[in-house]
Scaffold this motif. Sequence first.
Motif, PDB file in Angstrom:
ATOM      1  N   TYR A  15       0.829  -1.207   0.000  1.00 13.18           N
ATOM      2  CA  TYR A  15       0.000   0.000   0.000  1.00 13.18           C
ATOM      3  C   TYR A  15       0.861   1.253   0.000  1.00 13.18           C
ATOM      4  O   TYR A  15       1.758   1.413   0.808  1.00 13.18           O
ATOM      5  CB  TYR A  15      -0.928   0.005   1.224  1.00 13.18           C
ATOM      6  N   ASP A  16       0.583   2.127  -0.954  1.00 14.75           N
ATOM      7  CA  ASP A  16       1.208   3.442  -1.054  1.00 14.75           C
ATOM      8  C   ASP A  16       2.717   3.397  -1.322  1.00 14.75           C
ATOM      9  O   ASP A  16       3.438   4.327  -0.995  1.00 14.75           O
ATOM     10  CB  ASP A  16       0.909   4.272   0.202  1.00 14.75           C
ATOM     11  N   VAL A  17       3.197   2.289  -1.878  1.00 11.95           N
ATOM     12  CA  VAL A  17       4.598   2.231  -2.297  1.00 11.95           C
ATOM     13  C   VAL A  17       4.652   1.769  -3.752  1.00 11.95           C
ATOM     14  O   VAL A  17       3.740   1.109  -4.247  1.00 11.95           O
ATOM     15  CB  VAL A  17       5.467   1.287  -1.421  1.00 11.95           C
ATOM     16  N   ASP A  18       5.711   2.130  -4.437  1.00 16.44           N
ATOM     17  CA  ASP A  18       5.905   1.660  -5.807  1.00 16.44           C
ATOM     18  C   ASP A  18       6.056   0.144  -5.807  1.00 16.44           C
ATOM     19  O   ASP A  18       6.553  -0.438  -4.837  1.00 16.44           O
ATOM     20  CB  ASP A  18       7.168   2.275  -6.410  1.00 16.44           C
ATOM     21  N   GLU A  19       5.655  -0.479  -6.891  1.00 23.11           N
ATOM     22  CA  GLU A  19       5.759  -1.935  -6.981  1.00 23.11           C
ATOM     23  C   GLU A  19       7.190  -2.396  -6.724  1.00 23.11           C
ATOM     24  O   GLU A  19       7.413  -3.423  -6.097  1.00 23.11           O
ATOM     25  CB  GLU A  19       5.283  -2.419  -8.354  1.00 23.11           C
ATOM     26  N   SER A  20       8.180  -1.618  -7.163  1.00 28.51           N
ATOM     27  CA  SER A  20       9.582  -2.002  -6.969  1.00 28.51           C
ATOM     28  C   SER A  20       9.988  -2.007  -5.488  1.00 28.51           C
ATOM     29  O   SER A  20      10.991  -2.607  -5.124  1.00 28.51           O
ATOM     30  CB  SER A  20      10.501  -1.062  -7.745  1.00 28.51           C
ATOM     31  N   GLU A  21       9.198  -1.336  -4.643  1.00 25.62           N
ATOM     32  CA  GLU A  21       9.512  -1.278  -3.213  1.00 25.62           C
ATOM     33  C   GLU A  21       8.790  -2.345  -2.389  1.00 25.62           C
ATOM     34  O   GLU A  21       9.032  -2.473  -1.200  1.00 25.62           O
ATOM     35  CB  GLU A  21       9.164   0.111  -2.659  1.00 25.62           C
ATOM     36  N   ARG A  22       7.888  -3.088  -2.989  1.00 21.74           N
ATOM     37  CA  ARG A  22       7.200  -4.162  -2.276  1.00 21.74           C
ATOM     38  C   ARG A  22       8.209  -5.240  -1.897  1.00 21.74           C
ATOM     39  O   ARG A  22       9.125  -5.543  -2.679  1.00 21.74           O
ATOM     40  CB  ARG A  22       6.129  -4.808  -3.154  1.00 21.74           C
ATOM     41  N   TRP A  23       8.013  -5.850  -0.746  1.00 22.96           N
ATOM     42  CA  TRP A  23       8.948  -6.907  -0.354  1.00 22.96           C
ATOM     43  C   TRP A  23       8.919  -8.057  -1.355  1.00 22.96           C
ATOM     44  O   TRP A  23       9.945  -8.681  -1.619  1.00 22.96           O
ATOM     45  CB  TRP A  23       8.709  -7.395   1.083  1.00 22.96           C
ATOM     46  N   SER A  24       7.761  -8.309  -1.946  1.00 22.07           N
ATOM     47  CA  SER A  24       7.660  -9.419  -2.905  1.00 22.07           C
ATOM     48  C   SER A  24       8.445  -9.146  -4.185  1.00 22.07           C
ATOM     49  O   SER A  24       8.803 -10.076  -4.906  1.00 22.07           O
ATOM     50  CB  SER A  24       6.191  -9.698  -3.227  1.00 22.07           C
ATOM     51  N   SER A  25       8.743  -7.883  -4.457  1.00 23.94           N
ATOM     52  CA  SER A  25       9.541  -7.541  -5.646  1.00 23.94           C
ATOM     53  C   SER A  25      11.017  -7.854  -5.453  1.00 23.94           C
ATOM     54  O   SER A  25      11.790  -7.789  -6.403  1.00 23.94           O
ATOM     55  CB  SER A  25       9.371  -6.059  -5.982  1.00 23.94           C
ATOM     56  N   HIS A  26      11.405  -8.199  -4.246  1.00 23.57           N
ATOM     57  CA  HIS A  26      12.803  -8.523  -3.960  1.00 23.57           C
ATOM     58  C   HIS A  26      13.059 -10.032  -3.955  1.00 23.57           C
ATOM     59  O   HIS A  26      14.132 -10.475  -3.552  1.00 23.57           O
ATOM     60  CB  HIS A  26      13.227  -7.887  -2.633  1.00 23.57           C
ATOM     61  N   ILE A  27      12.082 -10.782  -4.394  1.00 28.31           N
ATOM     62  CA  ILE A  27      12.261 -12.223  -4.579  1.00 28.31           C
ATOM     63  C   ILE A  27      12.722 -12.417  -6.019  1.00 28.31           C
ATOM     64  O   ILE A  27      12.001 -12.086  -6.957  1.00 28.31           O
ATOM     65  CB  ILE A  27      10.956 -13.001  -4.320  1.00 28.31           C
ATOM     66  N   HIS A  28      13.919 -12.930  -6.189  1.00 27.95           N
ATOM     67  CA  HIS A  28      14.509 -13.047  -7.516  1.00 27.95           C
ATOM     68  C   HIS A  28      14.438 -14.483  -8.027  1.00 27.95           C
ATOM     69  O   HIS A  28      14.282 -15.423  -7.272  1.00 27.95           O
ATOM     70  CB  HIS A  28      15.956 -12.554  -7.488  1.00 27.95           C
ATOM     71  N   ASN A  29      14.578 -14.622  -9.325  1.00 31.73           N
ATOM     72  CA  ASN A  29      14.546 -15.922  -9.999  1.00 31.73           C
ATOM     73  C   ASN A  29      13.249 -16.670  -9.735  1.00 31.73           C
ATOM     74  O   ASN A  29      13.244 -17.881  -9.526  1.00 31.73           O
ATOM     75  CB  ASN A  29      15.749 -16.781  -9.585  1.00 31.73           C
ATOM     76  N   ALA A  30      12.157 -15.925  -9.709  1.00 31.04           N
ATOM     77  CA  ALA A  30      10.846 -16.536  -9.492  1.00 31.04           C
ATOM     78  C   ALA A  30       9.783 -15.716 -10.211  1.00 31.04           C
ATOM     79  O   ALA A  30       9.929 -14.518 -10.413  1.00 31.04           O
ATOM     80  CB  ALA A  30      10.528 -16.595  -8.001  1.00 31.04           C
ATOM     81  N   THR A  31       8.712 -16.398 -10.589  1.00 36.24           N
ATOM     82  CA  THR A  31       7.530 -15.730 -11.106  1.00 36.24           C
ATOM     83  C   THR A  31       6.577 -15.580  -9.933  1.00 36.24           C
ATOM     84  O   THR A  31       6.247 -16.559  -9.259  1.00 36.24           O
ATOM     85  CB  THR A  31       6.870 -16.565 -12.220  1.00 36.24           C
ATOM     86  N   ILE A  32       6.142 -14.359  -9.684  1.00 33.45           N
ATOM     87  CA  ILE A  32       5.321 -14.063  -8.514  1.00 33.45           C
ATOM     88  C   ILE A  32       3.891 -13.752  -8.939  1.00 33.45           C
ATOM     89  O   ILE A  32       3.667 -12.935  -9.832  1.00 33.45           O
ATOM     90  CB  ILE A  32       5.876 -12.839  -7.739  1.00 33.45           C
ATOM     91  N   ALA A  33       2.935 -14.393  -8.279  1.00 35.99           N
ATOM     92  CA  ALA A  33       1.524 -14.036  -8.414  1.00 35.99           C
ATOM     93  C   ALA A  33       1.106 -13.491  -7.051  1.00 35.99           C
ATOM     94  O   ALA A  33       1.072 -14.228  -6.068  1.00 35.99           O
ATOM     95  CB  ALA A  33       0.683 -15.259  -8.783  1.00 35.99           C
ATOM     96  N   ASN A  34       0.854 -12.193  -6.991  1.00 32.61           N
ATOM     97  CA  ASN A  34       0.540 -11.535  -5.730  1.00 32.61           C
ATOM     98  C   ASN A  34      -0.963 -11.245  -5.683  1.00 32.61           C
ATOM     99  O   ASN A  34      -1.466 -10.408  -6.416  1.00 32.61           O
ATOM    100  CB  ASN A  34       1.342 -10.236  -5.604  1.00 32.61           C
ATOM    101  N   THR A  35      -1.689 -11.943  -4.809  1.00 33.96           N
ATOM    102  CA  THR A  35      -3.135 -11.771  -4.688  1.00 33.96           C
ATOM    103  C   THR A  35      -3.508 -10.832  -3.546  1.00 33.96           C
ATOM    104  O   THR A  35      -4.684 -10.688  -3.222  1.00 33.96           O
ATOM    105  CB  THR A  35      -3.834 -13.123  -4.443  1.00 33.96           C
ATOM    106  N   ALA A  36      -2.522 -10.211  -2.930  1.00 34.89           N
ATOM    107  CA  ALA A  36      -2.765  -9.369  -1.757  1.00 34.89           C
ATOM    108  C   ALA A  36      -3.654  -8.178  -2.101  1.00 34.89           C
ATOM    109  O   ALA A  36      -3.636  -7.675  -3.221  1.00 34.89           O
ATOM    110  CB  ALA A  36      -1.441  -8.880  -1.181  1.00 34.89           C
ATOM    111  N   LYS A  37      -4.415  -7.737  -1.086  1.00 29.12           N
ATOM    112  CA  LYS A  37      -5.320  -6.613  -1.257  1.00 29.12           C
ATOM    113  C   LYS A  37      -5.330  -5.798   0.030  1.00 29.12           C
ATOM    114  O   LYS A  37      -5.446  -6.365   1.128  1.00 29.12           O
ATOM    115  CB  LYS A  37      -6.725  -7.118  -1.565  1.00 29.12           C
ATOM    116  N   SER A  38      -5.240  -4.497  -0.091  1.00 25.89           N
ATOM    117  CA  SER A  38      -5.284  -3.635   1.085  1.00 25.89           C
ATOM    118  C   SER A  38      -6.602  -3.821   1.834  1.00 25.89           C
ATOM    119  O   SER A  38      -7.663  -3.883   1.223  1.00 25.89           O
ATOM    120  CB  SER A  38      -5.131  -2.171   0.680  1.00 25.89           C
ATOM    121  N   GLY A  39      -6.504  -3.927   3.153  1.00 23.83           N
ATOM    122  CA  GLY A  39      -7.685  -4.083   3.996  1.00 23.83           C
ATOM    123  C   GLY A  39      -8.206  -5.504   4.099  1.00 23.83           C
ATOM    124  O   GLY A  39      -9.201  -5.751   4.774  1.00 23.83           O
ATOM    125  N   ALA A  40      -7.552  -6.466   3.447  1.00 27.20           N
ATOM    126  CA  ALA A  40      -8.057  -7.837   3.431  1.00 27.20           C
ATOM    127  C   ALA A  40      -8.034  -8.465   4.817  1.00 27.20           C
ATOM    128  O   ALA A  40      -7.081  -8.315   5.568  1.00 27.20           O
ATOM    129  CB  ALA A  40      -7.243  -8.689   2.467  1.00 27.20           C
TER     130      ALA A  40
END
Length: 183
Positions: A15-40
């Motif tokens: 929430y409120d950060v660039d996609e490049s700053e998400r912790w999940s964006s720092h997982i390398h050598n993987a294809t990521i499917a992020n289903t997260a939603k704010s307020g979930a």
Amino acid sequence: MKNILIGGDSWTYGYDVDESERWSSHIHNATIANTAKSGADNKSIANAIEQEHVRNTHGFDLIIVVWSSMSRVSGKGQFVNERDRKKLKNVSLRDMIMDFGKQVRIVEDLGTPVLHCTVFGDNFPFNVKHYHPTSMLEYLSRLSGYEWYLKIPFYESGMLHKDNEEFTKTFADKYFQDDWKYA
């Protein structure tokens, strides 16, 4: 390359950060499917993971789920309105834990290895194969030089908001030790 399915709330969505700053964006050598939603809430998190798991025909090698607080009410985020307070008035801590357990079971039963984490430091009352005991908040506290010394199985920052003070105090006084406020 690994296929990783990630689910959670705003801490995982970024929430409120660039996609490049998400912790999940720092997982390398993987294809990521992020289903997260704010307020979930946890039910929404489990359902989103289950739906994406079914939809993906190639399968996933790993699921990382970052659970929100057990006290989060149906995706409304951290603030509890009067109607929700009335609904929660007759809900016990055991009820919350049992409901949370149903959500954990939904994800565990998908047949893919799961790493469970929490955002707020709730005690994780389930026996699962992979659980990371340091919550997102605790990790950030440590990065800032602070250590947690008390944990309670119920934490939602909005529950500590002035508007929810009476409800939270009534619930916490019933289920937690005298020093719950310090946790």
